[in-house]
Design an enzyme around this catalytic site. Structure first.
Site, short mmCIF file in Angstrom:
data_model
loop_
_atom_site.label_atom_id
_atom_site.label_comp_id
_atom_site.label_asym_id
_atom_site.label_seq_id
_atom_site.Cartn_x
_atom_site.Cartn_y
_atom_site.Cartn_z
N ASP A 183 -11.36 -7.26 -18.37
CA ASP A 183 -11.46 -8.37 -19.33
C ASP A 183 -10.10 -8.59 -19.98
OD1 ASP A 183 -11.99 -10.14 -21.35
OD2 ASP A 183 -13.60 -8.96 -22.27
N HIS A 211 0.81 -1.22 0.00
CA HIS A 211 0.00 0.00 0.00
C HIS A 211 0.84 1.27 0.00
CE1 HIS A 211 -3.56 2.29 0.08
NE2 HIS A 211 -4.31 1.49 0.82
#
Length: 469
Positions: free
Chosen positions: A413, A169
């Site tokens: 995708d 992070h």
């Protein structure tokens, strides 16, 4: 973290190093951490698993098509995102950590096969969250260095596969992570390396202004937070990059996903309007901001606090991350690489407020006020937020949010269709609720919860009953 029984459900086929492609990767690159990055540098990594349903996913197809395409496109995408192949380091004479990329640096890419039940992991029923752990790659973190990110692709024969990301992070926030994943998916699907302008990262650290020396204040605050975890003792190595201790997650912790439709959210909105107009509690002078986020988060945290039950006077708090790109003056580019996220927390509350008859309305008023108060000064409050965790009462239930409906994770995708499910595994490390847009693109919200089994049973009942009434 992963026990032997879970490991037996996973067979590691290969652990490869993937380097960035093209000539740009022959240049070294150094990025200092900003105060936004330093807010997160000791916190747990962000672990995501993205499931793809593919009944044609045989082992030969996986080995000859899926894995090579993912590796080639990953290499190409990394050439635009060189710091991801680098490391986080803190040199002895440096005042703060930095990200360093040098030629031939690489990311870890694990290839595995699982005999776990794909439909169970992507389904609607609660299941033990530890079943997800074998799917998440390790992220190297030591005292003196940490990897930025690691990847794993796992085959579920004749069911599908998943792509998992473990991201540090301090190196990247949710916006940067999803921008990278969109770049990788686009490159894999289109078989070319062209990226639109909105996916090309901006590395200019000068866009983050720090006139108040927030860097130093945040590092000092982290020093005090670390002492809370060591019982008041000075840390052995003040410049250690090791993350804060994380709780061990047992088999009694369950995972559940709730899909709130646009109609569900509208129903909750109408309920709040009605309760607000007839409330016995003195009305807030401000009008309620009934955005989707305010409604959904207020509903979720009210149900979570009720599910825990217990003493009504017990301490609770809530918080959420705030993307500051558009709040900063001047605004920070949308494709800025790194963290540009602060947080908003409200502590010193009691469970009674949320467990009462008007708990949902009380939560909505507080979250609404928190959102309305956001401005460019939210970044200045980072040291204060960290200091708040040094005085937290033991056992305080602090709820937070991971992810966002704006990230568009269900549009990832890679050439084999939309994800069947996207899971933020790391919500186990704190009482966080994961947020994503609904898979069908209808304007709903998908929420992920991780709770002990007995609380989860109560929570699921509360969530559904609240929508029926």
């Amino acid at each position: 973290m992963v026990n032997e029984e879970m490991e037996s459900s996973l067979k590691v086929i290969d652990v490869a190093r993937v380097t960035p492609s093209n000539s740009d990767s022959s240049e070294s690159l150094t990025l200092p951490l900003t105060f936004f990055d330093l807010l997160w540098y000791k916190l747990h990594a962000v672990e995501r698993v993205i499931f793809y349903k593919l009944t044609d996913a045989s082992r030969p197809f996986f080995d000859s098509v899926i894995v090579p395409n993912l590796k080639t496109s990953l290499s190409s995408s990394l050439s635009h995102y060189l710091p991801l192949a680098g490391k986080l380091v803190w040199e002895p004479l440096d005042p703060k950590p930095k990200i360093v990329y040098t030629p031939n640096d690489a990311v870890s890419f694990t290839v595995a096969e699982s005999n776990a039940d794909f439909s169970r992991l992507t389904g609607k029923e609660p299941f033990p969250t530890t079943e997800l752990y074998p799917l998440v790659p390790e992220l190297h973190v030591s005292d003196d260095s940490a990897s930025a990110v690691s990847f794993q692709v796992t085959l579920f024969p004749n069911q599908g596969f998943c792509i998992s990301v473990n991201a540090h992070h301090a190196v990247l926030d949710g916006k940067t992570t999803t921008n990278f994943l969109k770049s990788w998916a686009r490159t894999c699907k289109n078989q070319d390396s062209f990226l639109p302008q909105d996916l090309i990262p901006v590395y200019d650290r000068t866009v983050i202004k720090d006139p108040m020396d927030l860097d130093t204040k945040i590092l000092n605050a982290w020093h005090r937070v670390a002492k809370v975890f060591t019982g008041g003792k000075e840390p052995e190595n003040p410049k250690s990059l090791k993350l804060l201790w994380s709780p061990e997650i047992g088999p009694d912790v369950f995972r559940y996903t709730l899909n709130l439709t646009r109609e569900d959210i509208q129903k909750l909105r109408e309920r709040l309007k009605k309760e607000s107009s007839s409330s016995s509690v003195s009305s807030s002078p401000k009008e309620l901001r009934l955005s989707t986020f305010v409604i959904v988060y207020s509903y979720a945290l009210t149900c979570l606090i009720k599910a825990r039950g217990g003493d009504p006077s017990r301490p609770v708090g809530y918080g959420f991350a705030v993307d500051c790109r558009s709040l900063m003056v001047p605004p920070v580019p949308s494709s800025y690489f790194g963290n540009c996220v602060s947080a908003c927390f409200k502590m010193s509350l009691t469970a009674e407020t949320f467990m009462s008859e008007e708990g949902f309305l009380a939560a909505a008023r507080m979250v609404s006020d928190s959102v309305e108060a956001l401005d460019e000064n939210v970044a200045l409050k980072i040291p204060e937020i960290l200091e708040g965790f040094t005085t937290l009462s033991p056992g305080t239930q602090v709820l937070s949010v991971a992810g966002s409906t704006r990230f568009g994770v269900y549009g990832l995708d890679f050439g084999w269709g939309r994800p069947e499910k996207v899971v933020v595994v790391s919500i186990d490390q704190g009482e966080a609720i994961s947020f994503a847009e609904s898979r069908d693109g209808s304007g709903g919200v998908e929420l992920g919860f991780s709770l002990k089994k007995h609380e989860m049973d109560v929570l699921v009942d509360l969530l559904h009953k609240g929508l029926e009434n």
